[in-house]
Design a protein around this motif. Sequence first.
Motif, PDB file in Angstrom:
ATOM      1  N   SER A  43      47.715 -45.832   3.537  1.00 55.70           N
ATOM      2  CA  SER A  43      48.048 -46.417   4.833  1.00 55.70           C
ATOM      3  C   SER A  43      47.950 -47.943   4.770  1.00 55.70           C
ATOM      4  N   LYS A  44      49.035 -48.632   5.094  1.00 63.27           N
ATOM      5  CA  LYS A  44      49.008 -50.095   5.071  1.00 63.27           C
ATOM      6  C   LYS A  44      48.076 -50.626   6.166  1.00 63.27           C
ATOM      7  N   LEU A  45      48.092 -49.994   7.331  1.00 68.64           N
ATOM      8  CA  LEU A  45      47.182 -50.459   8.383  1.00 68.64           C
ATOM      9  C   LEU A  45      45.727 -50.180   7.983  1.00 68.64           C
ATOM     10  N   LEU A  64      53.209 -50.136  19.968  1.00 64.40           N
ATOM     11  CA  LEU A  64      54.517 -49.735  19.445  1.00 64.40           C
ATOM     12  C   LEU A  64      54.398 -49.722  17.928  1.00 64.40           C
ATOM     13  N   TYR A  65      54.626 -48.554  17.324  1.00 70.52           N
ATOM     14  CA  TYR A  65      54.471 -48.414  15.870  1.00 70.52           C
ATOM     15  C   TYR A  65      55.864 -48.263  15.261  1.00 70.52           C
ATOM     16  N   LEU A  66      56.256 -49.196  14.405  1.00 73.57           N
ATOM     17  CA  LEU A  66      57.603 -49.198  13.823  1.00 73.57           C
ATOM     18  C   LEU A  66      57.536 -48.732  12.370  1.00 73.57           C
ATOM     19  N   GLY A  67      58.262 -47.651  12.061  1.00 78.13           N
ATOM     20  CA  GLY A  67      58.227 -47.092  10.713  1.00 78.13           C
ATOM     21  C   GLY A  67      57.146 -46.034  10.603  1.00 78.13           C
ATOM     22  N   ALA A  68      57.203 -45.053  11.515  1.00 72.34           N
ATOM     23  CA  ALA A  68      56.113 -44.072  11.626  1.00 72.34           C
ATOM     24  C   ALA A  68      56.143 -43.015  10.526  1.00 72.34           C
ATOM     25  N   ALA A  69      57.300 -42.842   9.859  1.00 74.66           N
ATOM     26  CA  ALA A  69      57.462 -41.797   8.844  1.00 74.66           C
ATOM     27  C   ALA A  69      56.969 -40.451   9.403  1.00 74.66           C
ATOM     28  N   ASN A  70      56.184 -39.703   8.604  1.00 74.34           N
ATOM     29  CA  ASN A  70      55.778 -38.369   9.083  1.00 74.34           C
ATOM     30  C   ASN A  70      54.483 -38.402   9.895  1.00 74.34           C
ATOM     31  N   GLY A  71      54.011 -39.606  10.208  1.00 72.02           N
ATOM     32  CA  GLY A  71      52.914 -39.700  11.172  1.00 72.02           C
ATOM     33  C   GLY A  71      51.538 -39.900  10.589  1.00 72.02           C
ATOM     34  N   THR A  72      51.438 -40.119   9.278  1.00 71.31           N
ATOM     35  CA  THR A  72      50.115 -40.251   8.656  1.00 71.31           C
ATOM     36  C   THR A  72      49.287 -41.332   9.358  1.00 71.31           C
ATOM     37  N   THR A  73      49.784 -42.570   9.336  1.00 76.57           N
ATOM     38  CA  THR A  73      48.986 -43.660   9.908  1.00 76.57           C
ATOM     39  C   THR A  73      48.983 -43.629  11.432  1.00 76.57           C
ATOM     40  N   VAL A  74      50.152 -43.344  12.013  1.00 76.15           N
ATOM     41  CA  VAL A  74      50.203 -43.412  13.482  1.00 76.15           C
ATOM     42  C   VAL A  74      49.318 -42.330  14.117  1.00 76.15           C
ATOM     43  N   VAL A  87      58.241 -45.163  16.350  1.00 85.38           N
ATOM     44  CA  VAL A  87      59.673 -45.237  16.045  1.00 85.38           C
ATOM     45  C   VAL A  87      59.901 -44.949  14.562  1.00 85.38           C
ATOM     46  N   GLU A  88      60.821 -44.025  14.304  1.00 89.89           N
ATOM     47  CA  GLU A  88      61.199 -43.691  12.923  1.00 89.89           C
ATOM     48  C   GLU A  88      62.667 -43.269  12.952  1.00 89.89           C
ATOM     49  N   PHE A  89      63.476 -43.792  12.012  1.00 89.19           N
ATOM     50  CA  PHE A  89      64.915 -43.471  12.083  1.00 89.19           C
ATOM     51  C   PHE A  89      65.369 -42.361  11.135  1.00 89.19           C
ATOM     52  N   ALA A  90      64.487 -41.867  10.268  1.00 93.32           N
ATOM     53  CA  ALA A  90      64.886 -40.794   9.347  1.00 93.32           C
ATOM     54  C   ALA A  90      64.532 -39.437   9.968  1.00 93.32           C
ATOM     55  N   LEU A 111      63.027 -40.943  17.646  1.00 99.31           N
ATOM     56  CA  LEU A 111      63.978 -40.967  16.524  1.00 99.31           C
ATOM     57  C   LEU A 111      64.964 -42.096  16.801  1.00 99.31           C
ATOM     58  N   LYS A 112      64.574 -43.309  16.411  1.00 97.90           N
ATOM     59  CA  LYS A 112      65.344 -44.512  16.746  1.00 97.90           C
ATOM     60  C   LYS A 112      65.304 -45.495  15.586  1.00 97.90           C
ATOM     61  N   ASP A 113      66.275 -46.424  15.616  1.00 94.23           N
ATOM     62  CA  ASP A 113      66.345 -47.489  14.623  1.00 94.23           C
ATOM     63  C   ASP A 113      65.624 -48.721  15.176  1.00 94.23           C
ATOM     64  N   ALA A 114      64.600 -49.170  14.467  1.00 88.61           N
ATOM     65  CA  ALA A 114      63.793 -50.300  14.946  1.00 88.61           C
ATOM     66  C   ALA A 114      64.590 -51.602  15.007  1.00 88.61           C
ATOM     67  N   ARG A 115      65.774 -51.628  14.386  1.00 85.64           N
ATOM     68  CA  ARG A 115      66.622 -52.835  14.493  1.00 85.64           C
ATOM     69  C   ARG A 115      67.401 -52.851  15.791  1.00 85.64           C
ATOM     70  N   GLN A 116      67.311 -51.741  16.554  1.00 87.61           N
ATOM     71  CA  GLN A 116      68.043 -51.651  17.821  1.00 87.61           C
ATOM     72  C   GLN A 116      67.077 -51.319  18.968  1.00 87.61           C
ATOM     73  N   GLN A 133      53.757 -52.627  12.359  1.00 84.80           N
ATOM     74  CA  GLN A 133      55.046 -52.475  11.677  1.00 84.80           C
ATOM     75  C   GLN A 133      54.863 -52.175  10.192  1.00 84.80           C
ATOM     76  N   ASP A 134      55.532 -51.121   9.739  1.00 84.58           N
ATOM     77  CA  ASP A 134      55.520 -50.755   8.309  1.00 84.58           C
ATOM     78  C   ASP A 134      56.866 -50.112   7.994  1.00 84.58           C
ATOM     79  N   VAL A 135      57.940 -50.915   8.052  1.00 85.03           N
ATOM     80  CA  VAL A 135      59.279 -50.332   7.903  1.00 85.03           C
ATOM     81  C   VAL A 135      59.795 -50.342   6.468  1.00 85.03           C
ATOM     82  N   ALA A 136      59.194 -51.154   5.587  1.00 83.01           N
ATOM     83  CA  ALA A 136      59.603 -51.153   4.173  1.00 83.01           C
ATOM     84  C   ALA A 136      61.114 -51.144   4.027  1.00 83.01           C
TER      85      ALA A 136
HETATM   86  C1  LIG Z   1      56.407 -47.043   4.099  1.00 80.68           C
HETATM   87  S1  LIG Z   1      57.129 -45.854   5.173  1.00 80.68           S
HETATM   88  C2  LIG Z   1      56.009 -45.794   6.535  1.00 80.68           C
HETATM   89  C3  LIG Z   1      54.721 -45.062   6.286  1.00 80.68           C
HETATM   90  C4  LIG Z   1      53.913 -44.938   7.569  1.00 80.68           C
HETATM   91  N1  LIG Z   1      53.826 -46.200   8.261  1.00 80.68           N
HETATM   92  C5  LIG Z   1      52.514 -44.431   7.341  1.00 80.68           C
HETATM   93  O1  LIG Z   1      51.651 -45.200   6.905  1.00 80.68           O
HETATM   94  O2  LIG Z   1      52.259 -43.258   7.626  1.00 80.68           O
HETATM   95  C6  LIG Z   1      58.439 -46.750   5.930  1.00 80.68           C
HETATM   96  C7  LIG Z   1      59.185 -45.945   6.954  1.00 80.68           C
HETATM   97  O3  LIG Z   1      59.993 -46.839   7.717  1.00 80.68           O
HETATM   98  C8  LIG Z   1      61.169 -46.164   8.072  1.00 80.68           C
HETATM   99  N2  LIG Z   1      62.174 -47.162   8.435  1.00 80.68           N
HETATM  100  C9  LIG Z   1      62.782 -48.060   7.635  1.00 80.68           C
HETATM  101  N3  LIG Z   1      63.650 -48.800   8.342  1.00 80.68           N
HETATM  102  C10 LIG Z   1      63.582 -48.348   9.619  1.00 80.68           C
HETATM  103  C11 LIG Z   1      64.246 -48.724  10.819  1.00 80.68           C
HETATM  104  N4  LIG Z   1      65.151 -49.705  10.831  1.00 80.68           N
HETATM  105  N5  LIG Z   1      63.942 -48.058  11.947  1.00 80.68           N
HETATM  106  C12 LIG Z   1      63.013 -47.061  11.952  1.00 80.68           C
HETATM  107  N6  LIG Z   1      62.358 -46.653  10.836  1.00 80.68           N
HETATM  108  C13 LIG Z   1      62.636 -47.311   9.696  1.00 80.68           C
HETATM  109  C14 LIG Z   1      61.512 -45.359   6.815  1.00 80.68           C
HETATM  110  O4  LIG Z   1      62.398 -44.292   7.094  1.00 80.68           O
HETATM  111  C15 LIG Z   1      60.127 -44.907   6.365  1.00 80.68           C
HETATM  112  O5  LIG Z   1      59.821 -43.631   6.891  1.00 80.68           O
END
Ligand SMILES: C[S@@+](CC[C@H](N)C(=O)[O-])C[C@H]1O[C@@H](n2cnc3c(N)ncnc32)[C@H](O)[C@@H]1O
Length: 210
Positions: A43-45, A64-74, A87-90, A111-116, A133-136
């Motif tokens: 977890s980066k946080l 607001l958590y950006l880049g939530a993936a499968n929810g580990t950190t959030v 927010v997670e777009f995948a 289920l949204k794109d953090a750029r929008q 934020q952890d969008v990588a």
């Molecule tokens: C490093 S992972 C996040 C891991 C997560 N934060 C955790 O610690 O549990 C980065 C995530 O950001 C998502 N992501 C990348 N660009 C995004 C965007 N523009 N909008 C929403 N999610 C985005 C990816 O699909 C990926 O699931």
Amino acid sequence: MSLPGGVERRQFDGGDEALSTRGEPAYGEPVVDGWRRWDARRSKLGATLELGLHTGLSAGDAVLYLGAANGTTVSHVADFAGPTYAVEFAPRPVRDLVEVAEARDNLVPLLKDARQPETYAHVVESGLDAIVQDVATRGQADVALANRKFLADDGRLVAAIKARSEDVTEAPEDVFERVLDQLREGYEVLATERMEPFHEDHLAVVATPK
Ligand SMILES: C[S@@+](CC[C@H](N)C(=O)[O-])C[C@H]1O[C@@H](n2cnc3c(N)ncnc32)[C@H](O)[C@@H]1O
């Protein structure tokens, strides 16, 4: 180390100390007396807190958590925070995220794109205490700037910047300088720290809107 209320250092099996939050287990993590181990290597946080950065995060914060993936950190954030918008777009990880949210009334998966941000502005309140934020992805500063409008004037951005997501060939220090310069268009940067040994070529950033 300044930890948010609701985050504690506890001893887990084997005697090792680790960060933890109290809540429903979410991903098979070790639990002792209801406290869930929060592994800084996953977890980066978690790493940001472990490194001792003063994030300004507090119990009950609206986040607001950006880049939530499968929810580990959030899942840990929602354990100590108030309303937590994830927010997670995948679509695939969002399926797991929805399950994690089922056990947490305060966690809202999007289920949204953090750029929008305009696509979720009708759901996410403004005047938030924090954006995590952890969008990588390429354009990490753009994402932080686009979502700045949700933050209270004294709110905090707590971001993990991954150098290789911006440019795999450029030296990480140069990438970080460039991203920080761009962030300063909308934020005052309060603290930065490299995330080794927990995460290679990542920079932890704490900033506030300016
Ligand atoms: C490093 S992972 C996040 C891991 C997560 N934060 C955790 O610690 O549990 C980065 C995530 O950001 C998502 N992501 C990348 N660009 C995004 C965007 N523009 N909008 C929403 N999610 C985005 C990816 O699909 C990926 O699931």
